[in-house]
Design a protein around this motif. Structure first.
Motif, PDB file in Angstrom:
ATOM      1  N   ILE A   1       0.733  -1.295   0.073  1.00 41.45           N
ATOM      2  CA  ILE A   1       0.066  -0.084  -0.035  1.00 41.45           C
ATOM      3  C   ILE A   1       0.924   1.245   0.051  1.00 41.45           C
ATOM      4  N   SER A   2       1.902   1.380   0.760  1.00 42.79           N
ATOM      5  CA  SER A   2       2.892   2.660   0.837  1.00 42.79           C
ATOM      6  C   SER A   2       3.531   2.755  -0.450  1.00 42.79           C
ATOM      7  N   ALA A   3       4.026   1.472  -1.110  1.00 39.02           N
ATOM      8  CA  ALA A   3       4.661   1.647  -2.428  1.00 39.02           C
ATOM      9  C   ALA A   3       3.607   2.205  -3.330  1.00 39.02           C
ATOM     10  N   LEU A   4       2.481   1.789  -3.465  1.00 42.17           N
ATOM     11  CA  LEU A   4       1.529   2.246  -4.289  1.00 42.17           C
ATOM     12  C   LEU A   4       1.279   3.529  -4.066  1.00 42.17           C
ATOM     13  N   GLU A   5       0.927   3.972  -2.883  1.00 41.59           N
ATOM     14  CA  GLU A   5       0.788   5.703  -2.829  1.00 41.59           C
ATOM     15  C   GLU A   5       1.881   6.375  -3.055  1.00 41.59           C
ATOM     16  N   GLU A   6       3.145   5.772  -3.014  1.00 38.40           N
ATOM     17  CA  GLU A   6       4.444   6.747  -3.220  1.00 38.40           C
ATOM     18  C   GLU A   6       4.425   7.029  -4.621  1.00 38.40           C
ATOM     19  N   THR A   7       3.590   6.178  -5.559  1.00 36.91           N
ATOM     20  CA  THR A   7       3.815   6.481  -7.077  1.00 36.91           C
ATOM     21  C   THR A   7       3.197   7.717  -7.484  1.00 36.91           C
ATOM     22  N   GLY A   8       2.428   8.351  -6.599  1.00 34.98           N
ATOM     23  CA  GLY A   8       1.936   9.777  -7.127  1.00 34.98           C
ATOM     24  C   GLY A   8       0.504   9.663  -7.330  1.00 34.98           C
ATOM     25  N   ARG A   9       0.195   8.682  -8.369  1.00 40.59           N
ATOM     26  CA  ARG A   9      -1.196   8.528  -8.709  1.00 40.59           C
ATOM     27  C   ARG A   9      -1.552   7.385  -8.743  1.00 40.59           C
ATOM     28  N   PRO A  10      -1.795   6.604  -7.382  1.00 40.70           N
ATOM     29  CA  PRO A  10      -2.253   5.178  -7.339  1.00 40.70           C
ATOM     30  C   PRO A  10      -3.596   4.919  -8.064  1.00 40.70           C
ATOM     31  N   ASP A  11      -3.659   3.709  -8.381  1.00 38.89           N
ATOM     32  CA  ASP A  11      -5.033   3.096  -8.638  1.00 38.89           C
ATOM     33  C   ASP A  11      -5.880   2.936  -7.490  1.00 38.89           C
ATOM     34  N   GLN A  12      -7.064   3.742  -7.501  1.00 35.32           N
ATOM     35  CA  GLN A  12      -7.842   4.017  -6.149  1.00 35.32           C
ATOM     36  C   GLN A  12      -8.494   2.487  -5.952  1.00 35.32           C
ATOM     37  N   LEU A  13      -8.836   1.909  -6.977  1.00 33.11           N
ATOM     38  CA  LEU A  13      -9.593   0.648  -6.840  1.00 33.11           C
ATOM     39  C   LEU A  13      -8.467  -0.175  -6.319  1.00 33.11           C
ATOM     40  N   THR A  14      -7.493  -0.645  -6.707  1.00 31.92           N
ATOM     41  CA  THR A  14      -6.500  -1.298  -6.329  1.00 31.92           C
ATOM     42  C   THR A  14      -6.022  -1.107  -4.898  1.00 31.92           C
ATOM     43  N   LEU A  15      -6.147   0.189  -4.408  1.00 27.51           N
ATOM     44  CA  LEU A  15      -5.595   0.624  -3.217  1.00 27.51           C
ATOM     45  C   LEU A  15      -6.695   0.360  -2.130  1.00 27.51           C
ATOM     46  N   ARG A  16      -7.813   0.459  -2.506  1.00 33.09           N
ATOM     47  CA  ARG A  16      -8.970   0.106  -1.824  1.00 33.09           C
ATOM     48  C   ARG A  16      -9.105  -1.304  -1.308  1.00 33.09           C
ATOM     49  N   ARG A  17      -8.919  -2.161  -2.667  1.00 36.26           N
ATOM     50  CA  ARG A  17      -9.023  -3.630  -2.388  1.00 36.26           C
ATOM     51  C   ARG A  17      -7.859  -3.955  -1.221  1.00 36.26           C
ATOM     52  N   LEU A  18      -6.610  -3.453  -1.597  1.00 36.35           N
ATOM     53  CA  LEU A  18      -5.580  -3.751  -0.738  1.00 36.35           C
ATOM     54  C   LEU A  18      -5.784  -3.393   0.911  1.00 36.35           C
ATOM     55  N   LYS A  19      -6.319  -2.352   0.915  1.00 37.88           N
ATOM     56  CA  LYS A  19      -6.610  -1.867   2.390  1.00 37.88           C
ATOM     57  C   LYS A  19      -7.797  -2.645   2.980  1.00 37.88           C
ATOM     58  N   LYS A  20      -8.734  -3.227   2.109  1.00 38.13           N
ATOM     59  CA  LYS A  20      -9.904  -3.958   2.578  1.00 38.13           C
ATOM     60  C   LYS A  20      -9.216  -5.304   3.126  1.00 38.13           C
ATOM     61  N   GLN A  21      -8.476  -6.036   2.345  1.00 35.92           N
ATOM     62  CA  GLN A  21      -7.778  -7.173   2.680  1.00 35.92           C
ATOM     63  C   GLN A  21      -6.795  -6.855   4.011  1.00 35.92           C
ATOM     64  N   LYS A  22      -6.023  -5.699   3.997  1.00 33.63           N
ATOM     65  CA  LYS A  22      -5.414  -5.715   5.156  1.00 33.63           C
ATOM     66  C   LYS A  22      -6.245  -5.641   6.488  1.00 33.63           C
ATOM     67  N   LEU A  23      -7.307  -4.945   6.336  1.00 30.80           N
ATOM     68  CA  LEU A  23      -8.210  -4.667   7.377  1.00 30.80           C
ATOM     69  C   LEU A  23      -8.998  -6.179   7.684  1.00 30.80           C
ATOM     70  N   ALA A  24      -9.230  -7.091   6.779  1.00 29.40           N
ATOM     71  CA  ALA A  24      -9.616  -8.416   7.038  1.00 29.40           C
ATOM     72  C   ALA A  24      -8.747  -9.176   7.681  1.00 29.40           C
TER      73      ALA A  24
END
Length: 72
Positions: free
Chosen positions: A31-54
């Motif tokens: 997630i951190s690496a994706l956010e550091e790219t500048g313009r992360p894919d919001q759908l992918t970011l949301r899915r990763l955060k959801k997995q992390k929460l689970a």
């Protein structure tokens, strides 16, 4: 079956807990690496955060099983 080769429930839970914690850390890094790219894919970011929460929910559940309740 050899009793020394069998894992008891607590040992199995501790192993599972360590695996889940590692997966949680890996997702955090992804997630951190994706956010550091500048313009992360919001759908992918949301899915990763959801997995992390689970994963966090599973970690807490196992920790609750391993730590006995203390009646105050």
């Amino acid at each position: 079956m050899n009793a020394s080769m069998e894992l008891n429930l607590e040992e199995m839970l501790r192993i599972r807990l360590e695996v889940l914690r590692r997966e949680h850390r890996d997702l955090d890094e992804a997630i951190s690496a994706l956010e550091e790219t500048g313009r992360p894919d919001q759908l992918t970011l949301r899915r990763l955060k959801k997995q992390k929460l689970a994963l966090k929910d599973q970690i807490v559940k196992i920790e609750d099983q391993l730590i006995p309740d203390i009646i105050a």
